[in-house]
Design an enzyme around this catalytic site. Structure first.
Site, PDB file in Angstrom:
ATOM      1  CB  ALA A   1      -0.876  -0.015   1.239  1.00 56.02           C
TER       2      ALA A   1
ATOM      3  N   GLY B   1       0.374  -4.941   0.886  1.00 60.82           N
ATOM      4  CA  GLY B   1      -0.805  -4.971   0.017  1.00 60.82           C
ATOM      5  C   GLY B   1      -0.546  -5.660  -1.311  1.00 60.82           C
TER       6      GLY B   1
ATOM      7  CD  GLU C   1      -2.597  -7.317   3.011  1.00 55.70           C
ATOM      8  OE1 GLU C   1      -2.216  -6.171   2.668  1.00 55.70           O
ATOM      9  OE2 GLU C   1      -3.226  -7.524   4.057  1.00 55.70           O
TER      10      GLU C   1
ATOM     11  CD  GLU D   1       1.435  -5.411   5.775  1.00 53.09           C
ATOM     12  OE1 GLU D   1       2.215  -6.350   6.039  1.00 53.09           O
ATOM     13  OE2 GLU D   1       0.721  -5.399   4.763  1.00 53.09           O
TER      14      GLU D   1
HETATM   15  N1  COA Z   1       4.635   3.019  -0.658  1.00 48.24           N
HETATM   16  C1  COA Z   1       5.036   4.178  -1.207  1.00 48.24           C
HETATM   17  N2  COA Z   1       6.170   4.298  -1.908  1.00 48.24           N
HETATM   18  C2  COA Z   1       6.926   3.203  -2.056  1.00 48.24           C
HETATM   19  C3  COA Z   1       6.559   1.949  -1.503  1.00 48.24           C
HETATM   20  C4  COA Z   1       5.351   1.891  -0.779  1.00 48.24           C
HETATM   21  N3  COA Z   1       4.900   0.748  -0.221  1.00 48.24           N
HETATM   22  N4  COA Z   1       7.519   1.053  -1.789  1.00 48.24           N
HETATM   23  C5  COA Z   1       8.451   1.696  -2.524  1.00 48.24           C
HETATM   24  N5  COA Z   1       8.094   3.001  -2.677  1.00 48.24           N
HETATM   25  C6  COA Z   1       8.808   4.054  -3.417  1.00 48.24           C
HETATM   26  C7  COA Z   1      10.020   4.555  -2.614  1.00 48.24           C
HETATM   27  O1  COA Z   1       9.615   5.521  -1.656  1.00 48.24           O
HETATM   28  C8  COA Z   1      10.851   5.134  -3.730  1.00 48.24           C
HETATM   29  O2  COA Z   1      10.300   6.377  -4.119  1.00 48.24           O
HETATM   30  P1  COA Z   1      11.275   7.685  -4.329  1.00 48.24           P
HETATM   31  O3  COA Z   1      12.221   7.267  -5.421  1.00 48.24           O
HETATM   32  O4  COA Z   1      10.326   8.767  -4.731  1.00 48.24           O
HETATM   33  O5  COA Z   1      11.946   7.898  -3.020  1.00 48.24           O
HETATM   34  C9  COA Z   1      10.602   4.172  -4.892  1.00 48.24           C
HETATM   35  O6  COA Z   1       9.371   3.528  -4.590  1.00 48.24           O
HETATM   36  C10 COA Z   1      11.672   3.111  -5.054  1.00 48.24           C
HETATM   37  O7  COA Z   1      11.814   2.431  -3.831  1.00 48.24           O
HETATM   38  P2  COA Z   1      13.206   2.241  -3.062  1.00 48.24           P
HETATM   39  O8  COA Z   1      12.900   2.017  -1.606  1.00 48.24           O
HETATM   40  O9  COA Z   1      14.130   3.363  -3.399  1.00 48.24           O
HETATM   41  O10 COA Z   1      13.730   0.897  -3.743  1.00 48.24           O
HETATM   42  P3  COA Z   1      14.747  -0.156  -3.095  1.00 48.24           P
HETATM   43  O11 COA Z   1      15.148  -1.063  -4.205  1.00 48.24           O
HETATM   44  O12 COA Z   1      15.829   0.529  -2.340  1.00 48.24           O
HETATM   45  O13 COA Z   1      13.880  -0.994  -2.027  1.00 48.24           O
HETATM   46  C11 COA Z   1      11.918  -2.159  -1.232  1.00 48.24           C
HETATM   47  C12 COA Z   1      12.809  -1.801  -2.435  1.00 48.24           C
HETATM   48  C13 COA Z   1      10.699  -2.884  -1.760  1.00 48.24           C
HETATM   49  C14 COA Z   1      12.695  -3.093  -0.287  1.00 48.24           C
HETATM   50  C15 COA Z   1      11.531  -0.873  -0.479  1.00 48.24           C
HETATM   51  O14 COA Z   1      10.994   0.034  -1.435  1.00 48.24           O
HETATM   52  C16 COA Z   1      10.498  -1.077   0.601  1.00 48.24           C
HETATM   53  O15 COA Z   1      10.816  -1.569   1.673  1.00 48.24           O
HETATM   54  N6  COA Z   1       9.253  -0.646   0.329  1.00 48.24           N
HETATM   55  C17 COA Z   1       8.173  -0.685   1.294  1.00 48.24           C
HETATM   56  C18 COA Z   1       7.669  -2.079   1.495  1.00 48.24           C
HETATM   57  C19 COA Z   1       6.601  -2.116   2.546  1.00 48.24           C
HETATM   58  O16 COA Z   1       6.832  -1.904   3.709  1.00 48.24           O
HETATM   59  N7  COA Z   1       5.378  -2.409   2.106  1.00 48.24           N
HETATM   60  C20 COA Z   1       4.243  -2.562   2.979  1.00 48.24           C
HETATM   61  C21 COA Z   1       3.448  -1.326   3.012  1.00 48.24           C
HETATM   62  S1  COA Z   1       2.093  -1.520   4.130  1.00 48.24           S
END
Ligand code: COA
Length: 258
Positions: A66, A112, A115, A135
């Site tokens: 999400a 999400g 999910e 989460e």
């Molecule tokens: N919501 C909003 N933005 C998200 C996102 C999310 N769930 N997951 C990734 N993004 C965005 C990042 O903020 C970043 O945006 P920016 O370039 O404007 O800063 C872009 O997507 C790329 O992500 P980034 O974190 O730089 O890539 P990465 O390769 O370093 O890491 C992940 C990849 C998936 C490990 C990391 O993005 C992450 O942990 N995301 C969140 C996962 C999460 O907790 N999801 C559950 C949400 S309830």
């Protein structure tokens, strides 16, 4: 219909929905959830479409969760509404869709994103896919059905470990857990999903929709799965597809369903 956050392509009897926010790793914001609802509803109403594939754009992510930026300031009430609306509009909607939906998990499927994949009728993953429910690392719990569907798919102990640890599992572990049905190289993911969808599309779509209903009933607290199966089984006998399927078998030819 015009969409901003998703792409929809129809090819023969198969539709492919691609979540298209690669810069945000296809994170699900409210607009994307609404667009997905609209696309699924439209495709389900289109009787020419016999199966739907959902995937993420780019090579990195199916859906990274999400959209955290969207809900970080929400109140308790808004948080509850977010989960309720999302479940109704997308996750339960997909699970109960009459048209079969295959998740092509092409990278990160987190929160999400996992999910959504779990709400689909089954999942195929590319070998770079990573799945998890992170989460609790954000101080929240899965709210789009994850606490229910993950234990259904992989068992309570494994689900609890994944939820409590917030850690990701790789595609091979997901395969061993039964969370995904197959793991293939990324370039083979969509071709395999299309092949599977095409094989499904040769069967009776009416019978498939009754089967989806009966299978889902087994996981519902309000209906009895066995009773639902009897009802659905009986209802099949009143369909043109049943006539065609049984007649074709007796005539030693391939069934030609509508
Ligand atoms: N919501 C909003 N933005 C998200 C996102 C999310 N769930 N997951 C990734 N993004 C965005 C990042 O903020 C970043 O945006 P920016 O370039 O404007 O800063 C872009 O997507 C790329 O992500 P980034 O974190 O730089 O890539 P990465 O390769 O370093 O890491 C992940 C990849 C998936 C490990 C990391 O993005 C992450 O942990 N995301 C969140 C996962 C999460 O907790 N999801 C559950 C949400 S309830």
């Amino acid at each position: 219909m015009k969409y901003i956050n998703i792409l929809v392509q129809n090819e023969a009897k198969i539709a492919t929905i691609t979540i298209n926010r690669p810069n945000k790793l296809n994170a699900l914001n409210r607009d994307t959830i609404q667009e997905l609802h609209n696309a699924f509803r439209e495709l389900d109403e289109d009787k020419n479409i016999k199966a739907i594939i959902i995937t993420g754009s780019g090579e990195k992510a199916f859906v990274a969760g999400a959209d955290i930026a969207e809900f970080s300031n929400f109140s308790e009430k808004e948080g509850g509404e977010l989960a309720k609306e999302g479940q109704e509009r997308l996750f339960d909607f997909v699970e109960n869709l009459a048209t079969p939906v295959i998740a092509a998990v092409n990278g990160f499927a987190l929160g999400g994103g996992l999910e959504l994949a779990m709400a689909c009728h089954f999942r195929i993953a590319s070998d770079n896919a990573k799945m998890g429910l992170p989460e609790v690392s954000l101080g929240v719990i899965p709210g789009y059905g994850g606490t229910q569907r993950l234990p259904q798919l992989i068992g309570k102990g494994r689900a609890n470990e994944m939820i409590m640890s917030a850690r990701m599992i790789d595609a091979q572990k997901a395969l061993a857990y039964g969370l995904v049905n197959e793991v293939v190289a990324q370039q083979e993911l969509l071709p395999l999903c299309k092949k599977m969808a095409s094989s499904i599309s040769n069967n009776s779509s009416v019978a498939i929709s009754y089967a989806i209903k009966a299978v889902n009933a087994g996981f519902s607290s309000s209906v009895d799965g066995y009773v639902e199966e009897i009802k659905a089984f009986g209802a099949c006998f009143g369909t043109k597809d049943f006539k065609e399927g049984t007649t074709a078998f007796l005539e030693k030819r391939k069934a030609n369903f509508e």
